[in-house]
Design a protein around this motif. Structure first.
Motif, short mmCIF file in Angstrom:
data_model
loop_
_atom_site.label_atom_id
_atom_site.label_comp_id
_atom_site.label_asym_id
_atom_site.label_seq_id
_atom_site.Cartn_x
_atom_site.Cartn_y
_atom_site.Cartn_z
N UNK A 269 7.12 -5.06 2.06
CA UNK A 269 8.64 -5.19 1.54
C UNK A 269 8.70 -3.64 1.16
N UNK A 270 8.21 -2.58 2.15
CA UNK A 270 8.20 -1.01 1.72
C UNK A 270 8.22 -0.24 0.17
N UNK A 271 7.38 -0.56 0.15
CA UNK A 271 6.98 -0.34 -1.26
C UNK A 271 6.07 1.27 -1.77
N UNK A 272 4.93 0.27 -0.53
CA UNK A 272 3.43 0.95 -0.13
C UNK A 272 3.18 1.55 1.10
N UNK A 273 2.89 2.58 0.97
CA UNK A 273 2.29 3.32 2.65
C UNK A 273 0.48 2.68 1.77
N UNK A 274 0.76 2.62 3.21
CA UNK A 274 -1.42 2.43 3.77
C UNK A 274 -1.39 3.84 5.12
N UNK A 275 -2.74 4.55 4.78
CA UNK A 275 -2.88 5.77 5.82
C UNK A 275 -4.31 5.40 6.01
N UNK A 276 -4.78 5.89 7.23
CA UNK A 276 -6.30 5.70 7.74
C UNK A 276 -6.51 7.55 8.07
N UNK A 277 -7.72 7.87 8.27
CA UNK A 277 -7.66 9.21 8.40
C UNK A 277 -9.12 8.80 8.91
N UNK A 278 -9.55 10.04 9.61
CA UNK A 278 -10.57 9.91 10.04
C UNK A 278 -11.96 11.41 8.68
N UNK A 279 -12.82 10.09 8.51
CA UNK A 279 -13.38 10.96 7.35
C UNK A 279 -14.33 12.57 7.67
N UNK A 280 -13.68 13.64 7.50
CA UNK A 280 -14.61 15.05 7.97
C UNK A 280 -15.76 14.25 7.90
#
Length: 255
Positions: free
Chosen positions: A190-201
């Motif tokens: 719906x375009x109201x939330x963004x999800x991002x994945x990042x490598x754990x330091x």
């Protein structure tokens, strides 16, 4: 044994015609009754929502402006299908904010579509993120911009869990992990939330060890290449999402 041409025989013989017609009349009668009942329910919801919106505008001491048809028609069409009181209040607030002169929050034509797609639990979950994000703003000078709220809404998994635990939503919680996944996917769609994945330091050394081994270079003893790379998940309201949630708030409770 009856042939294919005899399958309908007996339904339209002289003795059964009146029963068939009577059945049709009864069915049509029930259909009209159901349509009338539906119309009455929608009228009651319409009155509840519009009266609530009018109260908000009266409390703000403003003269409402005409809402464009491309917003008003889908808004009222969808709003009058909802029985949940929490969602009805959001529809009323959306209507009131759309009728505000010189609005601080612009009501987009996509907002009725977004709100119509939400279940009561999904709407409460979004409120949890919005409230948590607003509390994180150190200096609040009203009106707070949607971009500011969006910028303070970035949460990792632990922060999201803390936000839920410290809210009324904790009593409802997630029915199961699949419900959470479906909710997140829907809100992203719906375009109201963004999800991002990042490598754990903490996994940087694993990546380094793997690269060193592939290059034939001796790696530091503590670097282990046989560990799995861990990922971190972050959740964040989009600017459109923050604007939408602000537009669904009662006028007196807007940030």
């Amino acid at each position: 044994m009856a042939g294919r041409g005899d399958c309908g025989k007996g339904i339209f013989v002289e003795g059964t015609r009146p029963c068939y017609r009577s059945s049709c009349r009864n069915t049509l009668g029930r259909g009209r009754w159901m349509a009338q009942e539906l119309a009455e329910r929608r009228e009651r919801r319409f009155l509840r929502i519009t009266c609530s919106a009018a109260e908000q505008l009266n409390g703000a001491k403003v003269e409402p402006v005409r809402i464009p048809d491309y917003i008003a028609l889908p808004l009222l069409e969808s709003a009058t299908l909802v029985d949940d009181e929490g969602l009805q209040e959001k529809w009323a607030s959306l209507l009131a904010n759309a009728a505000m002169p010189n609005p601080q929050v612009t009501v987009s034509e996509v907002f009725p579509r977004i709100l119509a797609s939400l279940s009561p639990r999904q709407a409460r979950f979004l409120d949890v993120i919005f409230d948590y994000s607003y509390r994180r703003i150190f200096i609040k000078i009203k009106p707070v911009q949607a971009q500011t709220i969006s910028g303070h809404s970035r949460l990792n998994e632990q922060q999201l869990n803390n936000a839920i635990v410290n809210s009324a939503f904790r009593w409802a919680g997630w029915a199961d992990p699949a419900e959470k996944a479906r909710t997140i996917d829907h809100l992203v769609t719906q375009g109201v939330l963004r999800v991002e994945k990042q490598i754990d330091p903490a996994s940087y050394s694993v990546i380094g060890a793997t690269l060193f081994e592939e290059a034939g270079i001796k790696k530091p003893p503590r670097w282990k290449s046989d560990y799995a790379i861990q990922m971190l998940t972050f959740y964040e309201l989009t600017i459109v999402g923050a604007e939408f949630l602000m537009a669904c708030r009662p006028i007196e409770r807007r940030p």
